[in-house]
Design a protein around this motif. Structure first.
Motif, PDB file in Angstrom:
ATOM      1  N   GLY A 167      20.821  77.110  20.870  1.00 39.15           N
ATOM      2  CA  GLY A 167      20.135  75.533  20.861  1.00 39.15           C
ATOM      3  C   GLY A 167      21.048  74.464  20.911  1.00 39.15           C
ATOM      4  O   GLY A 167      22.102  74.424  20.780  1.00 39.15           O
ATOM      5  N   PRO A 168      20.608  73.128  22.132  1.00 37.41           N
ATOM      6  CA  PRO A 168      21.705  72.126  21.818  1.00 37.41           C
ATOM      7  C   PRO A 168      21.462  71.431  20.659  1.00 37.41           C
ATOM      8  O   PRO A 168      21.270  71.476  19.828  1.00 37.41           O
ATOM      9  CB  PRO A 168      20.852  71.039  22.766  1.00 37.41           C
ATOM     10  N   VAL A 169      22.362  70.348  20.109  1.00 34.73           N
ATOM     11  CA  VAL A 169      22.770  69.824  19.057  1.00 34.73           C
ATOM     12  C   VAL A 169      23.003  68.578  19.209  1.00 34.73           C
ATOM     13  O   VAL A 169      24.683  68.155  19.802  1.00 34.73           O
ATOM     14  CB  VAL A 169      24.256  70.442  18.380  1.00 34.73           C
ATOM     15  N   ASN A 170      21.672  67.516  19.431  1.00 36.07           N
ATOM     16  CA  ASN A 170      22.330  66.191  19.508  1.00 36.07           C
ATOM     17  C   ASN A 170      22.171  65.686  19.207  1.00 36.07           C
ATOM     18  O   ASN A 170      21.695  65.207  17.216  1.00 36.07           O
ATOM     19  CB  ASN A 170      20.613  65.409  19.793  1.00 36.07           C
ATOM     20  N   GLU A 171      23.682  64.855  18.831  1.00 32.95           N
ATOM     21  CA  GLU A 171      24.408  63.984  17.729  1.00 32.95           C
ATOM     22  C   GLU A 171      23.314  62.417  17.227  1.00 32.95           C
ATOM     23  O   GLU A 171      22.697  62.485  16.191  1.00 32.95           O
ATOM     24  CB  GLU A 171      25.496  63.402  18.693  1.00 32.95           C
ATOM     25  N   LYS A 230      31.578  73.271  21.326  1.00 29.87           N
ATOM     26  CA  LYS A 230      30.884  72.220  22.416  1.00 29.87           C
ATOM     27  C   LYS A 230      32.597  71.716  23.057  1.00 29.87           C
ATOM     28  O   LYS A 230      34.018  72.239  22.570  1.00 29.87           O
ATOM     29  CB  LYS A 230      30.759  71.187  21.328  1.00 29.87           C
ATOM     30  N   GLU A 231      32.028  71.824  23.851  1.00 25.19           N
ATOM     31  CA  GLU A 231      33.185  70.979  25.062  1.00 25.19           C
ATOM     32  C   GLU A 231      33.518  69.491  25.670  1.00 25.19           C
ATOM     33  O   GLU A 231      32.278  69.149  25.448  1.00 25.19           O
ATOM     34  CB  GLU A 231      33.466  72.176  26.078  1.00 25.19           C
ATOM     35  N   PRO A 232      34.507  69.146  25.938  1.00 19.77           N
ATOM     36  CA  PRO A 232      34.161  67.646  26.121  1.00 19.77           C
ATOM     37  C   PRO A 232      32.950  67.313  27.257  1.00 19.77           C
ATOM     38  O   PRO A 232      32.894  67.462  28.169  1.00 19.77           O
ATOM     39  CB  PRO A 232      35.861  68.028  26.280  1.00 19.77           C
ATOM     40  N   TYR A 233      32.525  65.765  26.205  1.00 20.18           N
ATOM     41  CA  TYR A 233      31.290  65.499  27.313  1.00 20.18           C
ATOM     42  C   TYR A 233      30.018  66.763  27.597  1.00 20.18           C
ATOM     43  O   TYR A 233      29.310  65.796  28.178  1.00 20.18           O
ATOM     44  CB  TYR A 233      31.911  64.709  28.214  1.00 20.18           C
ATOM     45  N   LEU A 234      30.136  67.356  26.733  1.00 22.73           N
ATOM     46  CA  LEU A 234      28.942  68.966  27.568  1.00 22.73           C
ATOM     47  C   LEU A 234      28.498  68.696  26.041  1.00 22.73           C
ATOM     48  O   LEU A 234      28.773  68.748  24.917  1.00 22.73           O
ATOM     49  CB  LEU A 234      28.876  69.808  27.354  1.00 22.73           C
ATOM     50  N   THR A 277      40.372  64.900  26.607  1.00 22.10           N
ATOM     51  CA  THR A 277      39.495  63.485  24.727  1.00 22.10           C
ATOM     52  C   THR A 277      40.071  63.119  24.981  1.00 22.10           C
ATOM     53  O   THR A 277      41.528  63.423  24.222  1.00 22.10           O
ATOM     54  CB  THR A 277      38.617  64.599  24.549  1.00 22.10           C
ATOM     55  N   LEU A 278      40.387  61.928  23.930  1.00 18.96           N
ATOM     56  CA  LEU A 278      41.782  61.739  23.342  1.00 18.96           C
ATOM     57  C   LEU A 278      41.607  62.187  22.022  1.00 18.96           C
ATOM     58  O   LEU A 278      42.816  62.267  21.717  1.00 18.96           O
ATOM     59  CB  LEU A 278      41.350  59.983  22.649  1.00 18.96           C
TER      60      LEU A 278
END
Lengths: 223, 223
Positions: free
Chosen positions: A30-34, A63-67, B8-9
């Motif tokens: 499932g998603p892990v929302n910050e 996780k991958e960048p921006y995803l 990403t930075l």
DNA sequence: GACCGAAAAAGTGTCAACACTTTTGCCGGA
DNA sequence: TCCGGCAAAAGTGTTGACACTTTTTCGGTC
């Protein structure tokens, strides 16, 4: 073992998220929302971000960048991979421990094992932890205790244990400890590898009999 | 393989710090100052913080709450630990690869190996990487390629290689590849473990003969 | 001169706001 | 009805400022 004084917020958040993974509050895959986690835990997003990164390092979150970050899926093939790795590393762990643990430490371990056998509730992982600590190799200990066992706990919290394996496991542990006491490192390693290899095989059997329900990566909301 | 598009930075900062560790710009065991690195790389402290945390996860940086982060010391005892772990994991890696790689893949590997032998410059790690990829076990591959080999490169960048080992290593690799081609997983694993075990022993010999020069943990400024 | 304590300095931990990227949903056109 | 593009929304990446902890330094006392 992560229950010592956690002075920093990040560590507490990390533990909390890990518990949420264990309890199923965050479903596997499932998603892990910050932001959601930050609000839930009443902290800023910074610590949550670092905690997620730490869990990512432990392989519990991918996780991958921006995803969107996702909890690890932990399919049966994943567990087979983990058990293959464990077989190799725990074999070396018990080999080193057999060479390096003092007689007193070994006796201690035997006593603790008997106690656990009586209580019959002790997670059998404890023996493995003690052996890893006795190996004198900090990296092996960290790999087993701080990474693989976390994943194992996570998996077991979901799928339960293979029934009937418990008694077998006790017998196998006993054999291993006897080999250690006899200072037979080769035998101890062989026994440990067989011990874990059997668990791997029962996993693979499970994979073949049951139609893998984990192939459908479900998409479910966290809250 | 960390040279793909790093959008990403944090990833760029992580690579940069890693290079600084490799080149010696940050001395082993030396302090890793977030603020200094942030200014040097012209970014904020946030990304640097996360990068350091990531490197900490890879074992390249050690830190405890509120204490200065330090680059890993990488003493010879550390390397012995790493080689013991490698011996176990690479043994399993080559065992799995022997079972799972196709004939075509194996031939490919043999060709690449011959080329590297001719060039004689190829880091012998390449063979190990290929085998780890062929094992079909993503966790083993990640552990070897993304963690242990980094540490190995870091160590070699400082202490050079044991002289005379190069020809031996080629011969040993050749034996391993032959065992793989013969589909003898047991032999391949034994050979691999012996291969790494020899390196471990030469490390331990080094530990005994030379007074460890790494004990002097120098304190130098980063910038 | 040596030891102890307080203040300052250095460095890490945390926060809230802003910028960028990806996804989602809607609208117009074919 | 279906497809492509545009705009809003959701979510991640980045930043600079502020709070807390540790270490160092300086002054006073014995």
């Amino acid at each position: 073992m992560p229950e010592r004084e956690q002075s920093t917020l990040v560590d507490r958040v990390t533990s909390k998220i890990f518990e949420m993974l264990l309890s199923g509050e965050i479903p596997l895959g499932g998603p892990v929302n910050e932001a959601a986690l930050a609000e839930l835990l009443s902290v800023s997003r910074g610590p949550v971000r670092e905690a997620v990164k730490q869990l990512q390092g432990r392989g519990l979150v991918v996780k991958e960048p921006y995803l969107k970050a996702r909890a690890v899926a932990l399919t049966i093939p994943d567990m087979v991979e983990i058990f293959q790795l464990r077989e190799a590393v725990e074999g070396m762990s018990v080999r080193l421990a057999t060479q390096r643990m003092s007689d007193a430490e070994l006796d201690d371990l035997l006593v603790a094992f008997s106690d656990a056998k009586k209580r019959s509730d002790g997670v059998s992982l404890d023996v493995h932890v003690r052996i890893a600590e006795g190996s004198g190799n900090a990296r092996i200990r960290a790999l087993l205790c701080d990474e693989l066992y976390y994943l194992l706990r996570l998996y077991r919290a979901r799928s339960g244990n293979a029934p009937g394996r418990r008694e077998d496991a006790f017998a196998e542990h006993w054999q291993i400890l006897r080999a250690m006491k006899a200072r037979d490192a080769d035998l101890a390693e062989s026994l440990m590898r067989a011990h874990i290899g059997r668990a791997t095989q029962s996993l693979q059997a499970l994979l073949e009999t049951e139609a893998p329900p984990s192939s459908g990566t479900e998409e479910r909301k966290t809250g």
